[in-house]
Design an enzyme around this catalytic site. Structure first.
Site, short mmCIF file in Angstrom:
data_model
loop_
_atom_site.label_atom_id
_atom_site.label_comp_id
_atom_site.label_asym_id
_atom_site.label_seq_id
_atom_site.Cartn_x
_atom_site.Cartn_y
_atom_site.Cartn_z
N HIS A 56 28.05 -3.76 -4.84
CA HIS A 56 26.88 -3.06 -4.31
C HIS A 56 26.91 -1.65 -4.91
O HIS A 56 27.79 -0.87 -4.58
CB HIS A 56 26.98 -3.02 -2.79
CG HIS A 56 25.78 -2.42 -2.11
ND1 HIS A 56 25.65 -2.43 -0.73
CD2 HIS A 56 24.68 -1.80 -2.59
CE1 HIS A 56 24.50 -1.84 -0.42
NE2 HIS A 56 23.90 -1.44 -1.52
N ARG A 63 25.55 1.53 -4.50
CA ARG A 63 24.76 2.24 -3.49
C ARG A 63 24.19 3.50 -4.09
O ARG A 63 24.78 4.10 -5.00
CB ARG A 63 25.64 2.58 -2.28
CG ARG A 63 26.11 1.36 -1.52
CD ARG A 63 26.84 1.76 -0.25
NE ARG A 63 25.92 2.20 0.76
CZ ARG A 63 25.57 1.49 1.84
NH1 ARG A 63 26.11 0.31 2.06
NH2 ARG A 63 24.72 1.97 2.71
N ARG A 122 29.08 5.63 -3.04
CA ARG A 122 30.30 5.88 -2.24
C ARG A 122 31.48 5.02 -2.69
O ARG A 122 32.61 5.34 -2.40
CB ARG A 122 30.02 5.67 -0.76
CG ARG A 122 29.76 4.24 -0.37
CD ARG A 122 29.64 4.09 1.12
NE ARG A 122 28.41 4.69 1.64
CZ ARG A 122 27.90 4.37 2.82
NH1 ARG A 122 28.51 3.50 3.61
NH2 ARG A 122 26.77 4.92 3.23
N1 PXP Z 1 26.58 -9.73 1.43
C1 PXP Z 1 25.90 -8.55 1.45
C2 PXP Z 1 24.45 -8.57 1.10
C3 PXP Z 1 26.54 -7.34 1.77
O1 PXP Z 1 25.85 -6.19 1.80
C4 PXP Z 1 27.93 -7.37 2.04
C5 PXP Z 1 28.66 -6.09 2.31
O2 PXP Z 1 28.59 -5.26 1.20
C6 PXP Z 1 28.60 -8.60 1.98
C7 PXP Z 1 27.90 -9.77 1.69
C8 PXP Z 1 30.07 -8.71 2.20
O3 PXP Z 1 30.37 -8.36 3.52
P1 PXP Z 1 31.90 -8.24 3.95
O4 PXP Z 1 32.47 -7.10 3.15
O5 PXP Z 1 31.81 -7.95 5.40
O6 PXP Z 1 32.55 -9.53 3.62
#
Ligand code: PXP
Length: 251
Positions: free
Chosen positions: A54, A56, A60
């Site tokens: 991601h 952002r 971060r």
């Molecule tokens: N899917 C999406 C769209 C997310 O934003 C995130 C967190 O960045 C995740 C999956 C993964 O979540 P987790 O880190 O709680 O496994």
């Protein structure tokens, strides 16, 4: 309704490993280690079917440099989570990941809270989906299991929908969690019957993943925090392999 998962119809969903939190650790010291590029390689060795990051707007954790190098080095699919903002779309169109998952983003949130609201911004999101798809990038939207949001995403032509599993993950085991699972199952059937890809993620861990992995038609799970947490103790390659084992045990 789609048929329940059975050994003859069910295939294990792909595992997309989200490596954002490796970058979180690096950014704690604004240094160079641990490098998420190394993490992607270790995750691939452990059997990841995809790498998810991601980028952002506040940078971060994942940085532009990470994304550029990952595009060159990742050998499985690269899934980029992104806010629906012009500057971020420009980056996606330059880097060309295999898949973009459009997510909501608020600066003050600790992690992605809630799904994307597509229906109130149908035109803006639809335009982003069209531009990305024209560039040959698969596009998913990250949604709460809300039928009207699912229908809006189908209408604007997404390739897949990733269901937000946060409420399921946060619910105490028992009736509450079962209720959340039922909601996700119904949403999954709606997505599958629209003929688009069915993905899920957020808050999944080694104990709760099987309920979601067992949903008929589930094609991809994106999991980050739990895998990176376990990796601190057992190493990333093993942590990924163990998660794959849990997913396959959902059969
Ligand atoms: N899917 C999406 C769209 C997310 O934003 C995130 C967190 O960045 C995740 C999956 C993964 O979540 P987790 O880190 O709680 O496994």
């Amino acid at each position: 309704m789609t048929a329940p998962a059975t050994p003859t119809t069910w295939t294990p969903p792909r595992l997309g490993v989200n490596i954002d939190h490796v970058a979180t650790l690096r950014q704690a010291r604004r240094g160079v280690e641990p490098d998420p590029v190394w993490a992607a390689a270790a995750a691939e060795l452990g059997g990841a079917d995809g790498i998810t990051v991601h980028l952002r707007e506040d940078r971060r954790h994942i940085q532009d440099r990470d994304l550029r190098i990952l595009r060159e080095t990742v050998q499985v699919g690269l899934n980029l989570e992104l806010a629906v903002e012009p500057t971020m779309l420009t980056i996606a169109l330059q880097v060309r990941p295999d898949q973009v998952t459009l997510v909501p983003e608020r600066r003050e949130e600790v992690t992605t809270e809630g799904g994307l609201a597509v229906s109130p911004r149908r035109e803006k999101v639809g335009e982003a989906v069209a531009r990305l798809r024209e560039a040959g990038i698969r596009v998913a939207t990250f949604l709460d299991p809300d039928p009207s949001e699912i229908d809006a995403s189908v209408e604007i032509g997404v390739d897949a929908i990733e269901l937000h599993t946060g409420r399921y993950a946060d619910a105490p085991e028992g009736q509450e969690r079962d209720r959340e699972l039922e909601i996700l199952r119904a949403a999954s059937a709606r997505i599958a019957s629209a003929g688009i890809g069915l993905h899920a993620g957020h808050g999944l861990n080694y104990r709760n993943v099987m309920g979601i992995a067992g949903i008929a038609g589930m094609a991809e799970l994106n999991i980050g925090h739990a895998i990176v947490c376990r990796a601190v103790f057992v190493g990333l390659e093993k942590a990924v392999r163990e998660m794959r084992g849990r997913i396959e045990a959902a059969r």
